[in-house]
Design a protein around this motif. Structure first.
Motif, PDB file in Angstrom:
ATOM      1  N   GLN A  77       0.844  -1.096   0.006  1.00  0.00           N
ATOM      2  CA  GLN A  77       0.037  -0.162   0.161  1.00  0.00           C
ATOM      3  C   GLN A  77       0.872   1.228  -0.037  1.00  0.00           C
ATOM      4  OE1 GLN A  77      -3.178   0.865  -0.325  1.00  0.00           O
ATOM      5  NE2 GLN A  77      -4.242  -1.164  -0.094  1.00  0.00           N
ATOM      6  N   VAL A  78       0.290   2.352  -0.631  1.00  0.00           N
ATOM      7  CA  VAL A  78       1.151   3.650  -0.559  1.00  0.00           C
ATOM      8  C   VAL A  78      -0.021   4.657  -0.292  1.00  0.00           C
ATOM      9  CG1 VAL A  78       2.154   5.313  -2.183  1.00  0.00           C
ATOM     10  CG2 VAL A  78       2.578   2.695  -2.488  1.00  0.00           C
ATOM     11  N   GLN A  79       0.596   5.503   0.746  1.00  0.00           N
ATOM     12  CA  GLN A  79      -0.346   6.536   1.061  1.00  0.00           C
ATOM     13  C   GLN A  79       0.418   7.867   0.699  1.00  0.00           C
ATOM     14  OE1 GLN A  79       0.990   4.248   3.683  1.00  0.00           O
ATOM     15  NE2 GLN A  79      -0.866   3.173   2.913  1.00  0.00           N
ATOM     16  N   LEU A  80      -0.690   8.827   0.204  1.00  0.00           N
ATOM     17  CA  LEU A  80      -0.036  10.005  -0.594  1.00  0.00           C
ATOM     18  C   LEU A  80      -0.672  11.084   0.467  1.00  0.00           C
ATOM     19  CD1 LEU A  80      -0.180   9.223  -4.280  1.00  0.00           C
ATOM     20  CD2 LEU A  80       1.808   9.067  -2.712  1.00  0.00           C
ATOM     21  N   VAL A  81       0.056  12.283   0.835  1.00  0.00           N
ATOM     22  CA  VAL A  81      -0.579  13.441   1.304  1.00  0.00           C
ATOM     23  C   VAL A  81       0.034  14.680   0.693  1.00  0.00           C
ATOM     24  CG1 VAL A  81      -0.596  14.652   3.542  1.00  0.00           C
ATOM     25  CG2 VAL A  81      -0.508  12.151   3.463  1.00  0.00           C
ATOM     26  N   GLU A  82      -0.920  15.232   0.052  1.00  0.00           N
ATOM     27  CA  GLU A  82      -0.567  16.467  -0.544  1.00  0.00           C
ATOM     28  C   GLU A  82      -0.627  17.817   0.391  1.00  0.00           C
ATOM     29  OE1 GLU A  82      -3.247  14.778  -3.747  1.00  0.00           O
ATOM     30  OE2 GLU A  82      -3.457  15.014  -1.741  1.00  0.00           O
ATOM     31  N   SER A  83       0.171  18.753   0.156  1.00  0.00           N
ATOM     32  CA  SER A  83       0.269  20.101   1.005  1.00  0.00           C
ATOM     33  C   SER A  83       0.734  21.111   0.030  1.00  0.00           C
ATOM     34  CB  SER A  83       1.082  19.836   2.119  1.00  0.00           C
ATOM     35  OG  SER A  83       2.606  19.650   1.831  1.00  0.00           O
ATOM     36  N   GLY A  84       0.495  22.535   0.765  1.00  0.00           N
ATOM     37  CA  GLY A  84       0.982  23.619  -0.199  1.00  0.00           C
ATOM     38  C   GLY A  84      -0.104  24.507  -0.874  1.00  0.00           C
ATOM     39  N   GLY A  85      -1.307  23.968  -1.038  1.00  0.00           N
ATOM     40  CA  GLY A  85      -2.516  24.635  -1.480  1.00  0.00           C
ATOM     41  C   GLY A  85      -2.652  25.994  -0.858  1.00  0.00           C
ATOM     42  N   GLY A  86      -3.520  26.525  -1.410  1.00  0.00           N
ATOM     43  CA  GLY A  86      -4.058  28.127  -0.761  1.00  0.00           C
ATOM     44  C   GLY A  86      -4.498  28.993  -1.495  1.00  0.00           C
ATOM     45  N   LEU A  87      -4.709  30.291  -1.160  1.00  0.00           N
ATOM     46  CA  LEU A  87      -5.066  31.263  -2.105  1.00  0.00           C
ATOM     47  C   LEU A  87      -3.833  32.316  -2.396  1.00  0.00           C
ATOM     48  CD1 LEU A  87      -7.230  33.067  -2.928  1.00  0.00           C
ATOM     49  CD2 LEU A  87      -7.196  33.997  -0.674  1.00  0.00           C
ATOM     50  N   VAL A  88      -4.014  32.745  -3.768  1.00  0.00           N
ATOM     51  CA  VAL A  88      -2.888  33.217  -4.338  1.00  0.00           C
ATOM     52  C   VAL A  88      -3.269  34.182  -5.190  1.00  0.00           C
ATOM     53  CG1 VAL A  88      -2.213  31.768  -5.902  1.00  0.00           C
ATOM     54  CG2 VAL A  88      -0.604  33.194  -5.110  1.00  0.00           C
ATOM     55  N   GLN A  89      -2.765  35.535  -5.333  1.00  0.00           N
ATOM     56  CA  GLN A  89      -3.288  36.146  -6.258  1.00  0.00           C
ATOM     57  C   GLN A  89      -2.704  35.768  -7.755  1.00  0.00           C
ATOM     58  OE1 GLN A  89      -1.988  40.250  -5.133  1.00  0.00           O
ATOM     59  NE2 GLN A  89      -3.805  40.486  -3.886  1.00  0.00           N
ATOM     60  N   PRO A  90      -3.597  36.381  -8.889  1.00  0.00           N
ATOM     61  CA  PRO A  90      -2.982  36.023 -10.260  1.00  0.00           C
ATOM     62  C   PRO A  90      -1.575  36.785 -10.401  1.00  0.00           C
ATOM     63  CG  PRO A  90      -5.358  36.941 -10.049  1.00  0.00           C
ATOM     64  CD  PRO A  90      -4.802  37.085  -8.810  1.00  0.00           C
ATOM     65  N   GLY A  91      -0.834  35.815 -10.902  1.00  0.00           N
ATOM     66  CA  GLY A  91       0.695  36.046 -11.229  1.00  0.00           C
ATOM     67  C   GLY A  91       1.348  35.648 -10.071  1.00  0.00           C
ATOM     68  N   GLY A  92       0.852  35.065  -9.277  1.00  0.00           N
ATOM     69  CA  GLY A  92       1.580  34.504  -7.970  1.00  0.00           C
ATOM     70  C   GLY A  92       2.198  33.113  -8.327  1.00  0.00           C
ATOM     71  N   SER A  93       2.812  32.572  -7.201  1.00  0.00           N
ATOM     72  CA  SER A  93       3.499  31.367  -7.418  1.00  0.00           C
ATOM     73  C   SER A  93       3.108  30.377  -6.009  1.00  0.00           C
ATOM     74  CB  SER A  93       4.861  31.242  -7.290  1.00  0.00           C
ATOM     75  OG  SER A  93       5.291  31.983  -8.377  1.00  0.00           O
ATOM     76  N   LEU A  94       3.038  29.149  -6.272  1.00  0.00           N
ATOM     77  CA  LEU A  94       2.748  28.024  -5.244  1.00  0.00           C
ATOM     78  C   LEU A  94       3.627  26.918  -5.414  1.00  0.00           C
ATOM     79  CD1 LEU A  94      -1.128  27.932  -4.312  1.00  0.00           C
ATOM     80  CD2 LEU A  94       0.738  28.950  -2.803  1.00  0.00           C
ATOM     81  N   ARG A  95       4.062  26.201  -4.349  1.00  0.00           N
ATOM     82  CA  ARG A  95       4.799  24.968  -4.477  1.00  0.00           C
ATOM     83  C   ARG A  95       3.961  23.821  -3.887  1.00  0.00           C
ATOM     84  NH1 ARG A  95      10.196  22.716  -2.069  1.00  0.00           N
ATOM     85  NH2 ARG A  95      11.069  21.438  -3.688  1.00  0.00           N
ATOM     86  N   GLY A 104       1.821   2.238 -10.217  1.00  0.00           N
ATOM     87  CA  GLY A 104       2.842   1.193 -10.190  1.00  0.00           C
ATOM     88  C   GLY A 104       1.937   0.032 -10.701  1.00  0.00           C
ATOM     89  N   LEU A 105       1.924  -0.929  -9.760  1.00  0.00           N
ATOM     90  CA  LEU A 105       1.037  -1.979 -10.191  1.00  0.00           C
ATOM     91  C   LEU A 105      -0.237  -1.703  -9.757  1.00  0.00           C
ATOM     92  CD1 LEU A 105       3.020  -4.802  -8.018  1.00  0.00           C
ATOM     93  CD2 LEU A 105       3.043  -4.484 -10.311  1.00  0.00           C
ATOM     94  N   ARG A 106      -0.650  -0.552  -9.311  1.00  0.00           N
ATOM     95  CA  ARG A 106      -1.860  -0.031  -9.296  1.00  0.00           C
ATOM     96  C   ARG A 106      -1.764   1.654  -9.105  1.00  0.00           C
ATOM     97  NH1 ARG A 106      -4.920  -0.030  -3.486  1.00  0.00           N
ATOM     98  NH2 ARG A 106      -5.532   1.894  -4.391  1.00  0.00           N
ATOM     99  N   GLN A 107      -2.867   1.970  -9.246  1.00  0.00           N
ATOM    100  CA  GLN A 107      -2.886   3.616  -9.047  1.00  0.00           C
ATOM    101  C   GLN A 107      -3.110   4.111  -7.800  1.00  0.00           C
ATOM    102  OE1 GLN A 107      -4.633   5.764 -12.359  1.00  0.00           O
ATOM    103  NE2 GLN A 107      -3.490   7.677 -11.838  1.00  0.00           N
ATOM    104  N   TYR A 108      -2.259   4.805  -7.237  1.00  0.00           N
ATOM    105  CA  TYR A 108      -2.654   5.729  -5.821  1.00  0.00           C
ATOM    106  C   TYR A 108      -2.978   7.223  -5.994  1.00  0.00           C
ATOM    107  CZ  TYR A 108      -0.665   1.184  -4.137  1.00  0.00           C
ATOM    108  OH  TYR A 108      -0.404  -0.091  -3.982  1.00  0.00           O
ATOM    109  N   GLY A 115       4.754   4.119   2.522  1.00  0.00           N
ATOM    110  CA  GLY A 115       4.326   2.701   2.383  1.00  0.00           C
ATOM    111  C   GLY A 115       5.404   2.169   1.129  1.00  0.00           C
ATOM    112  N   SER A 116       4.832   1.128   0.547  1.00  0.00           N
ATOM    113  CA  SER A 116       5.907   0.624  -0.383  1.00  0.00           C
ATOM    114  C   SER A 116       5.754   1.060  -1.749  1.00  0.00           C
ATOM    115  CB  SER A 116       5.465  -0.862  -0.400  1.00  0.00           C
ATOM    116  OG  SER A 116       6.266  -1.749  -1.472  1.00  0.00           O
ATOM    117  N   ILE A 117       6.795   1.910  -2.171  1.00  0.00           N
ATOM    118  CA  ILE A 117       6.857   2.636  -3.429  1.00  0.00           C
ATOM    119  C   ILE A 117       7.730   2.158  -4.466  1.00  0.00           C
ATOM    120  CG2 ILE A 117       5.783   4.914  -2.371  1.00  0.00           C
ATOM    121  CD1 ILE A 117       8.659   5.882  -2.632  1.00  0.00           C
TER     122      ILE A 117
END
Length: 114
Positions: A1-19, A99-103, A26-28
């Motif tokens: 099993q593979v667990q994925l956790v996203e972060s870094g989103g938010g509110l930004v003005q046009p022309g701005g940047s986010l990462r 991989g063997l499946r999609q996470y 797990g087993s990747i």
């Protein structure tokens, strides 16, 4: 099993940047492709960028030249650097490992607005 956790989103003005980050646990070992998708309200989920094991990349036309996908194998983390953001980039962004499946991660909201 593979667990994925996203972060870094938010509110930004046009022309701005986010990462965005996507931390994997797990087993990747079998993972050969990683990607970012996004889904705006009322629209279908679409591919934003993909990176393969050989580090080659693919981008959608709408983000080419503005977004950069990368990964840190030592940290088991996938990134999406987003520059020159536009209101049309507003969406929930999902990372996916294949991989063997999609996470899938749970998604992180990106809102581009003045």
């Amino acid at each position: 099993q593979v667990q994925l956790v996203e972060s870094g989103g938010g509110l930004v003005q046009p022309g701005g940047s986010l990462r965005l980050s996507c931390a994997a646990s797990g087993s990747i070992v079998s993972i050969n492709t990683m990607a970012w998708h996004r889904q705006a309200t009322g629209k279908q989920r679409e591919l934003v960028a993909r990176i393969f094991n050989g580090a080659s990349t693919v981008y959608s036309d709408s983000v080419k030249g503005r977004f950069t996908i990368s990964r840190d194998n030592a940290k088991n983390t996938l990134y999406l650097q987003m520059n020159s953001l536009k209101p049309d980039d507003t969406a929930v962004y999902y990372c996916t490992f294949v991989g063997l499946r999609q996470y899938w991660g749970q998604g992180t909201q990106v809102t581009v607005s003045s």
